[in-house]
Scaffold this motif. Structure first.
Motif, mmCIF file in Angstrom:
data_model
loop_
_atom_site.group_PDB
_atom_site.id
_atom_site.type_symbol
_atom_site.label_atom_id
_atom_site.label_comp_id
_atom_site.label_asym_id
_atom_site.label_seq_id
_atom_site.Cartn_x
_atom_site.Cartn_y
_atom_site.Cartn_z
ATOM 1 N N ARG A 41 29.662 46.590 37.485
ATOM 2 C CA ARG A 41 30.319 46.805 38.628
ATOM 3 C C ARG A 41 30.477 48.223 38.804
ATOM 4 N N GLY A 42 30.322 48.855 37.916
ATOM 5 C CA GLY A 42 30.772 50.376 38.121
ATOM 6 C C GLY A 42 32.119 50.675 37.950
ATOM 7 N N LEU A 43 32.737 51.764 38.689
ATOM 8 C CA LEU A 43 34.004 51.963 38.615
ATOM 9 C C LEU A 43 34.667 51.392 39.894
ATOM 10 N N GLU A 44 35.657 50.549 39.695
ATOM 11 C CA GLU A 44 36.419 49.730 40.588
ATOM 12 C C GLU A 44 37.942 50.276 40.677
ATOM 13 N N LEU A 45 38.062 50.484 41.896
ATOM 14 C CA LEU A 45 39.811 50.722 41.931
ATOM 15 C C LEU A 45 40.651 49.397 42.027
ATOM 16 N N LEU A 46 41.608 49.417 41.086
ATOM 17 C CA LEU A 46 42.182 48.044 40.688
ATOM 18 C C LEU A 46 43.603 48.138 41.843
ATOM 19 N N ILE A 47 44.482 49.469 41.321
ATOM 20 C CA ILE A 47 45.475 49.522 42.226
ATOM 21 C C ILE A 47 45.922 50.900 41.981
ATOM 22 N N TYR A 48 46.805 51.330 43.174
ATOM 23 C CA TYR A 48 47.234 52.866 43.219
ATOM 24 C C TYR A 48 48.749 52.938 43.814
ATOM 25 N N PRO A 61 41.900 41.937 40.279
ATOM 26 C CA PRO A 61 41.089 40.859 40.457
ATOM 27 C C PRO A 61 41.990 39.430 40.536
ATOM 28 N N GLU A 62 42.539 39.256 39.769
ATOM 29 C CA GLU A 62 43.521 37.866 39.931
ATOM 30 C C GLU A 62 44.650 38.212 39.587
ATOM 31 N N ASP A 63 45.772 36.887 39.873
ATOM 32 C CA ASP A 63 47.305 36.947 39.335
ATOM 33 C C ASP A 63 47.570 37.233 37.756
ATOM 34 N N ARG A 64 46.470 37.164 37.152
ATOM 35 C CA ARG A 64 46.556 37.450 35.717
ATOM 36 C C ARG A 64 46.660 39.177 35.366
ATOM 37 N N PHE A 65 46.478 39.921 36.569
ATOM 38 C CA PHE A 65 46.358 41.221 36.417
ATOM 39 C C PHE A 65 47.974 41.654 37.031
ATOM 40 N N SER A 66 48.834 42.443 36.542
ATOM 41 C CA SER A 66 49.876 43.151 37.163
ATOM 42 C C SER A 66 50.071 44.576 36.627
ATOM 43 N N LEU A 77 49.448 48.572 32.938
ATOM 44 C CA LEU A 77 48.562 47.789 33.725
ATOM 45 C C LEU A 77 48.591 46.637 32.558
ATOM 46 N N LYS A 78 49.046 45.275 32.964
ATOM 47 C CA LYS A 78 48.992 44.027 31.975
ATOM 48 C C LYS A 78 48.104 42.996 32.303
ATOM 49 N N ILE A 79 47.660 42.351 31.631
ATOM 50 C CA ILE A 79 46.728 41.287 31.592
ATOM 51 C C ILE A 79 47.173 40.070 30.907
ATOM 52 N N GLN A 80 47.571 39.055 31.807
ATOM 53 C CA GLN A 80 48.081 37.772 30.840
ATOM 54 C C GLN A 80 47.910 36.700 31.612
ATOM 55 N N GLU A 83 41.100 37.421 29.232
ATOM 56 C CA GLU A 83 39.949 36.398 29.183
ATOM 57 C C GLU A 83 38.672 37.583 28.755
ATOM 58 N N PRO A 84 37.598 36.778 28.139
ATOM 59 C CA PRO A 84 36.387 37.751 27.844
ATOM 60 C C PRO A 84 35.856 38.623 28.891
ATOM 61 N N ARG A 85 35.911 38.083 30.302
ATOM 62 C CA ARG A 85 35.307 38.718 31.367
ATOM 63 C C ARG A 85 36.148 39.860 31.677
ATOM 64 N N ASP A 86 37.215 39.929 31.125
ATOM 65 C CA ASP A 86 38.230 41.495 31.448
ATOM 66 C C ASP A 86 37.458 42.529 30.538
ATOM 67 N N SER A 87 36.854 42.013 29.665
ATOM 68 C CA SER A 87 36.047 43.353 28.718
ATOM 69 C C SER A 87 35.506 44.413 29.460
ATOM 70 N N ALA A 88 36.201 45.570 29.361
ATOM 71 C CA ALA A 88 35.846 46.981 30.339
ATOM 72 C C ALA A 88 36.406 47.896 29.549
ATOM 73 N N VAL A 89 36.224 49.008 30.282
ATOM 74 C CA VAL A 89 36.844 50.270 29.970
ATOM 75 C C VAL A 89 37.969 50.608 31.297
#
Lengths: 116, 114
Positions: A41-48, A61-66, A77-80, A83-89
């Motif tokens: 997916r390249g570089l994606e902006l999550l939040i600013y 991407p989901e409520d798991r991210f805050s 940035l918290k992930i809770q 999941e394996p698909r969260d693996s990224a830089v």
């Protein structure tokens, strides 16, 4: 200035665990961005944030991210649960605002997250 | 839709060659078009940027060509060197309303062989 500082540089965690990524922006910058980079997916902006206030979180991407920015010098940035698909830089970037000639975004070194 | 399309996905040239990377955008409100360079294990760093009031900008060996009517812009690297091997991202933003909220292209992995 030491630039944008992110920690940790690497994080390996088990699926289901909580992960917290940290960022210290450049002093005086009033914009802070969280990006995610993957091969697919390249570089994606999550939040600013602007002046510590979240402006656009439509990329989260989901409520798991805050994400939070309690003050001008710190963001998380918290992930809770993770999941394996969260693996990224995950990159944090900061900039000084919208005036012409002042919108260069400075990126941190990134946090490489691996969820197993 | 705020998209930026970039091509090619990868590019291999010989030292001294002139790699060209192309980008196209859709949102005519974009008014700032930077290129970022990323080396392995590092974050992207600004290389060069252009605004739509000019058709070309040159900084050292790097040149941006901008075609406002076609909504396209490209990066040219003159006399490329092995040290230029990196991933290049084009991007676009609306400066006054969103700072450097960048919409990135997909990236081009450039390899310059000695």
């Amino acid at each position: 200035d030491a630039g944008v500082i992110q920690s940790p540089r690497h994080e390996v965690t088990e699926m289901g665990q909580e992960v917290t990524l940290r960022c210290k922006p450049i002093s005086g910058h009033d914009y802070l961005f969280w990006y995610r980079q993957t091969m697919m997916r390249g570089l994606e902006l999550l939040i600013y944030f602007n002046n510590n206030v979240p402006i656009d979180d439509s990329g989260m991407p989901e409520d798991r991210f805050s994400a939070k920015m309690p003050n001008a010098s710190f963001s998380t940035l918290k992930i809770q649960p993770s999941e394996p698909r969260d693996s990224a830089v995950y990159f944090c970037a900061s900039s000084s605002g919208g005036s012409r000639g002042e919108t260069e975004a400075f990126f941190g070194q990134g946090t490489r997250l691996t969820v197993v | 839709q705020q998209q930026v399309k970039q091509s090619p996905q990868s590019l291999i040239v010989q030292k001294g060659g002139i790699p060209i990377i192309n980008c196209a955008y859709e949102n005519t409100a974009f008014d700032y078009f930077p290129w970022y360079q990323q080396f392995p294990g590092k974050g992207p760093a600004l290389l060069i940027a252009i605004r739509p009031d000019v058709s070309e900008k040159k900084e050292g060996r790097f040149t941006i060509s901008f075609n406002k009517s076609a909504k396209q812009f490209s990066l040219h690297i003159m006399d490329s060197q092995p040290g230029d091997s990196a991933t290049y991202f084009c991007a676009a933003s609306i400066e006054e309303t969103s700072g450097s909220r960048l919409t990135f292209g997909e990236g081009t992995q450039l390899t310059v062989n000695p």
